[in-house]
Motif scaffolding. Structure first.
Motif, PDB file in Angstrom:
ATOM      1  N   ARG A 369      19.367  18.250  17.875  1.00  0.00           N
ATOM      2  CA  ARG A 369      19.202  18.199  17.442  1.00  0.00           C
ATOM      3  C   ARG A 369      18.921  17.062  15.851  1.00  0.00           C
ATOM      4  NH1 ARG A 369      18.908  22.761  18.751  1.00  0.00           N
ATOM      5  NH2 ARG A 369      17.814  24.698  17.357  1.00  0.00           N
ATOM      6  N   TRP A 370      19.312  18.061  14.946  1.00  0.00           N
ATOM      7  CA  TRP A 370      19.997  17.988  13.375  1.00  0.00           C
ATOM      8  C   TRP A 370      20.900  17.224  13.288  1.00  0.00           C
ATOM      9  CZ3 TRP A 370      17.440  19.637   9.809  1.00  0.00           C
ATOM     10  CH2 TRP A 370      16.637  20.887   9.796  1.00  0.00           C
ATOM     11  N   ALA A 373      18.693  13.815  13.940  1.00  0.00           N
ATOM     12  CA  ALA A 373      17.498  13.097  13.194  1.00  0.00           C
ATOM     13  C   ALA A 373      18.374  12.775  11.710  1.00  0.00           C
ATOM     14  CB  ALA A 373      17.060  14.591  12.767  1.00  0.00           C
ATOM     15  N   THR A 558       3.888  13.329  11.833  1.00  0.00           N
ATOM     16  CA  THR A 558       5.364  12.565  12.851  1.00  0.00           C
ATOM     17  C   THR A 558       5.171  11.081  13.420  1.00  0.00           C
ATOM     18  OG1 THR A 558       5.904  15.298  13.143  1.00  0.00           O
ATOM     19  CG2 THR A 558       7.423  13.254  14.032  1.00  0.00           C
ATOM     20  N   THR A 562       6.654   8.281  10.741  1.00  0.00           N
ATOM     21  CA  THR A 562       8.212   7.682  11.474  1.00  0.00           C
ATOM     22  C   THR A 562       7.829   6.248  11.917  1.00  0.00           C
ATOM     23  OG1 THR A 562       6.970   8.414  13.479  1.00  0.00           O
ATOM     24  CG2 THR A 562       8.500   9.290  12.724  1.00  0.00           C
ATOM     25  N   LEU A 691      14.568  10.246  17.296  1.00  0.00           N
ATOM     26  CA  LEU A 691      14.296  10.696  16.144  1.00  0.00           C
ATOM     27  C   LEU A 691      12.725  11.450  16.306  1.00  0.00           C
ATOM     28  CD1 LEU A 691      14.346  11.473  13.036  1.00  0.00           C
ATOM     29  CD2 LEU A 691      12.738   9.604  12.407  1.00  0.00           C
ATOM     30  N   LEU A 695      12.784  15.682  16.126  1.00  0.00           N
ATOM     31  CA  LEU A 695      11.894  16.527  14.782  1.00  0.00           C
ATOM     32  C   LEU A 695      10.995  17.072  15.606  1.00  0.00           C
ATOM     33  CD1 LEU A 695      11.204  13.217  12.899  1.00  0.00           C
ATOM     34  CD2 LEU A 695      12.335  15.458  11.906  1.00  0.00           C
ATOM     35  N   ASN A 703       4.314  21.735  16.294  1.00  0.00           N
ATOM     36  CA  ASN A 703       3.541  20.444  16.496  1.00  0.00           C
ATOM     37  C   ASN A 703       2.487  21.018  17.040  1.00  0.00           C
ATOM     38  OD1 ASN A 703       6.145  19.061  16.828  1.00  0.00           O
ATOM     39  ND2 ASN A 703       6.813  20.059  18.147  1.00  0.00           N
TER      40      ASN A 703
END
Length: 741
Positions: A369-370, A373, A558, A562, A691, A695, A703
């Motif tokens: 995930r990192w 992103a 988000t 984005t 992305l 995130l 979330n």
């Protein structure tokens, strides 16, 4: 739309007959009330508007009438050759016969070459001539057939070996239209993608049929709306681009949901009801988000953009209604035949394997995930860099392809009279009394001494450039640079801010700079001043709608942030190609130039609405799973695995539709086609499918956080309808292979 959609499923023949009647009524409306498109617009409280108003008041309404300039050359001294004169006079006689033409001024009307030279009808060497054609009515009222007749007369002269001839003017631009190759290419690409996805000819043809019906109704309503609101000539092209894209998308989403219900064991009519109760609601909501974004254009207060917004919105509504009424009716009527005529590669899907590949991809995003992103942020940031040098302005005919009649006229004008002759400034001086004429003379001389001025018309008593009461004077200024040049913009600012104020200080005389180039600069300034308000309104409305839908603060935040990233990257690519000139030959551009002033606002309005569509389709499935399990990672994984494939197919279709318009000759449509195609590709594949899931995995349970007090006052809205109506997607984490509705 729920009751109407269910009626369409249960009474398919009634729904189809209703659509036939609607098409008949709309057809009558077009035949009796079709409006005319025009590219005029008003900019209140600007120099260019004040100049135009003074011209109309003091020099008659004829200043608003259409005009065309025909440029021609044989390489010889034109006025010395009787044979060449006969060919040109034959062309002018043909133009004079056109019903809407008021007058034709030719260099051959003057026996003295110096007189023709003084009127700007020939260049100093006498090798290039210009014919001024004046019409009886404004641009928007000139019949397209008259414009085509004028072009035909010019091309007949051009076809003779002696001559190179071209014509320029709004009438010529309106009469020049491309064959529908772009639409055909986009449709063929959509058919191929749907054949791959569904593996059946009928299933692939249904979205095409319903999208085209919806598009036809939308364009017809746009034609009628043009009678009541100023609508740009390229509005139908833009509406076609958007209508085809969302029309295929909406039909694809509903048909895919229908197929899922059939695979889960529902009989065909029941599956159609499930599809309209789940995907149908999502489609209606998605269309609303697009319309909300387009409605933000009204904040700008420009009728020109209002017409574009209404045209796009009407088309979106039309294709949405066909997707949730006509398509369900066709599905209900055809039943098992929907998936008839299978393609060679098609095989009956195994329910347990549905979404397996995207679930594997979702697991990849979850584990890295990192990395995902950071990669997405860096990529979008790099693509957005050129946007920082954005320069707005209207493109001129120099960007048209070689051989285009407007390009020929543009090049001949440049050769004969200089770059600035393609975009002169019109300075209109208003005098307190006729005896103040010497001040206007001094102004003309001062302007002539300004840097980057090639030519200025003199102010002389008795001239036709002075109004009947002697209180309004018209001064024509020819820059040394072309309309798109930064030097021309600098000259405009210098005239308005320095030269004119210095000369007129304390005299009581006022002067305003107008003309097409000045109007374009004012248009850019007005939009720039209102752009922050527009962005704030659209983003805020989008945030509020998504907050109500997802009952969350982080998810809508988000989504909207984005989408701004996608917007910046798409603008960057547009600047890289159109303004910087990179890859210009690939897209049929002859030269680089500024970005259209209204592209940034139109691009954001359209992109924001479409990106929220994909956000809704993906995250609504995640939300449904979160409500059941309260496991954020599983929700993100299942939502992406269940909706990823259809989003990929939908985005691929929309990209193909948009990119096909890049190969039209109209530079405006080229720019919109490339910008929207890039925006959709980046937003779907980089933002929504990479992305956002990364995130959301990083944010975890945050979330879905909503303050208790806010949760109590927010209405409860479900895009997918009651949970019992929607078959769940199978997931590797669950023991069940499938869940029946």
């Amino acid at each position: 739309m729920g009751p109407i959609s269910r009626w369409a499923v249960n009474r398919p023949w009634q729904a189809i007959i209703a659509w036939v009647v609607l098409l008949f009524v709309v057809g009558i409306g077009v035949a009796t009330h079709a409006g005319k498109y025009n590219d005029s617009f008003s900019l209140p409280n600007t120099d260019s508007t004040k100049a135009q108003e003074l011209l109309a008041e003091n020099f008659g309404d004829k200043t608003n009438n259409a005009s065309v300039q025909v440029l021609f050359t044989s390489g010889n001294k034109l006025l010395d050759n009787p044979a060449e004169k006969a060919a040109v006079e034959q062309m002018t006689n043909q133009i004079k016969q056109i019903p809407s033409v008021a007058s034709v001024q030719s260099p051959y009307d003057y026996s003295n070459p110096l007189e023709a030279l003084g009127l700007g009808l020939v260049n100093v060497t006498g090798t290039i001539g210009k014919i001024n054609v004046e019409f009886k009515v404004p641009d928007a009222e000139v019949p397209k057939a008259d414009g085509q007749a004028l072009i035909a007369a010019v091309e007949q002269l051009n076809s003779q070996s002696l001559y190179t001839a071209g014509a320029t003017g709004n009438v010529v631009a309106a009469a020049t239209s491309d064959p529908p190759i772009s639409e055909i290419v986009g449709i063929l690409a959509a058919i191929v993608i749907m054949l791959i996805m569904f593996g059946a000819v009928v299933a692939a043809g249904l979205p095409l049929f319903t999208a085209l019906i919806g598009l036809g109704v939308g364009l017809s309503l746009l034609s009628i709306a043009a009678s009541f609101i100023s609508t740009a000539s390229f509005a139908p092209n833009l509406a076609t681009m958007i209508g085809l894209g969302v029309g295929f998308d909406y039909s694809l989403f509903l048909l895919n949901r229908y197929r899922q219900a059939v695979l889960d064991g529902s009989e065909h009519k029941e599956a159609a009801l499930i599809a309209v109760g789940t995907a149908g609601r999502a489609i209606a909501f998605a269309a609303i988000t697009v319309i909300i974004a387009l409605s933000g254009l009204f904040v700008l207060g420009l009728s020109f953009l209002n017409g574009l917004a209404i045209g796009a919105a009407v088309t979106v509504i039309s294709v949405m209604v066909t997707a949730v009424t006509l398509l369900p009716a066709m599905i209900s009527l055809l039943g098992p035949k929907v998936f008839a005529w299978k393609m060679p590669w098609a095989r009956k899907p195994v329910t347990a394997d549905r979404g397996r590949r995207f679930r594997s991809y979702a697991q990849f995003v979850e584990k890295r995930r990192w990395l995902v992103a950071v990669f997405a942020f860096v990529l979008m940031g790099i693509l957005a860099i050129p946007a920082s040098s954005l320069r707005e302005g209207f493109t001129d005919a120099g960007a048209n392809p070689q051989g285009n009649t407007q390009r020929i006229a543009f090049d001949l004008t440049t050769t004969a009279f200089g770059d600035g002759a393609n975009g002169p400034f019109i300075v209109v001086a208003q005098l307190p009394k006729a005896s103040d004429l010497p001040t206007a003379e001094a102004l003309s001389k001062a302007i002539g001494k300004a840097p980057d001025v090639a030519l200025v018309s003199p102010v002389t008593p008795g001239s036709k450039l002075i109004s009947a009461d002697g209180k309004t004077v018209l001064i024509t200024v020819i820059p040394t640079s072309g309309p798109q040049s930064e030097a021309t913009t600098a000259l405009l600012n210098n005239l308005r801010n320095t030269t004119i104020p210095q000369v007129l200080a304390g005299t009581g005389v006022s002067a305003y700079v107008g003309g097409a180039t000045a109007t374009a600069a004012d248009f850019s300034s007005v939009l720039k001043s209102k752009l922050p308000t527009f962005l704030l309104v659209v983003v805020l409305l989008g945030f509020l709608v998504l907050m109500v839908l997802f009952r969350s603060l982080v998810v809508p935040l988000t989504a909207v942030l984005t989408s701004l990233l996608s917007y910046a990257a798409a603008l960057g690519v547009s600047v890289f190609v159109f303004q910087w000139g990179n890859l210009s030959s690939l897209f049929g551009l002859s030269e680089a130039g500024p970005i259209l002033p209204f592209l940034p606002v139109m691009l954001f309005a359209i992109l924001f609405g479409l990106s929220m569509d994909y956000q809704v389709f993906i995250v609504s499935r995640m939300q449904e799973e979160w409500e059941h399990t309260k496991d954020n990672r599983a929700s993100v994984r299942i939502g992406l695995g269940g909706s990823g494939l259809v989003v990929v197919a939908a985005a691929a279709i929309m990209f193909c539709v948009f990119i096909s318009f890049v190969f039209q000759s109209n530079t405006t449509i080229k720019l919109f086609g490339l910008s929207l195609a890039v925006a959709i590709a980046l937003d779907a594949f980089v933002i929504r499918l990479a992305l956002v899931p990364a995130l959301m995995t990083i944010f975890g349970k945050a979330n879905w956080y909503i303050p208790g007090w806010l949760g109590k006052i927010l209405p409860k809205v479900s895009v997918e309808g009651p949970p019992s109506s929607a078959p769940a997607e199978p997931d590797a984490d669950k023991p069940e292979a499938s869940v029946k509705a």
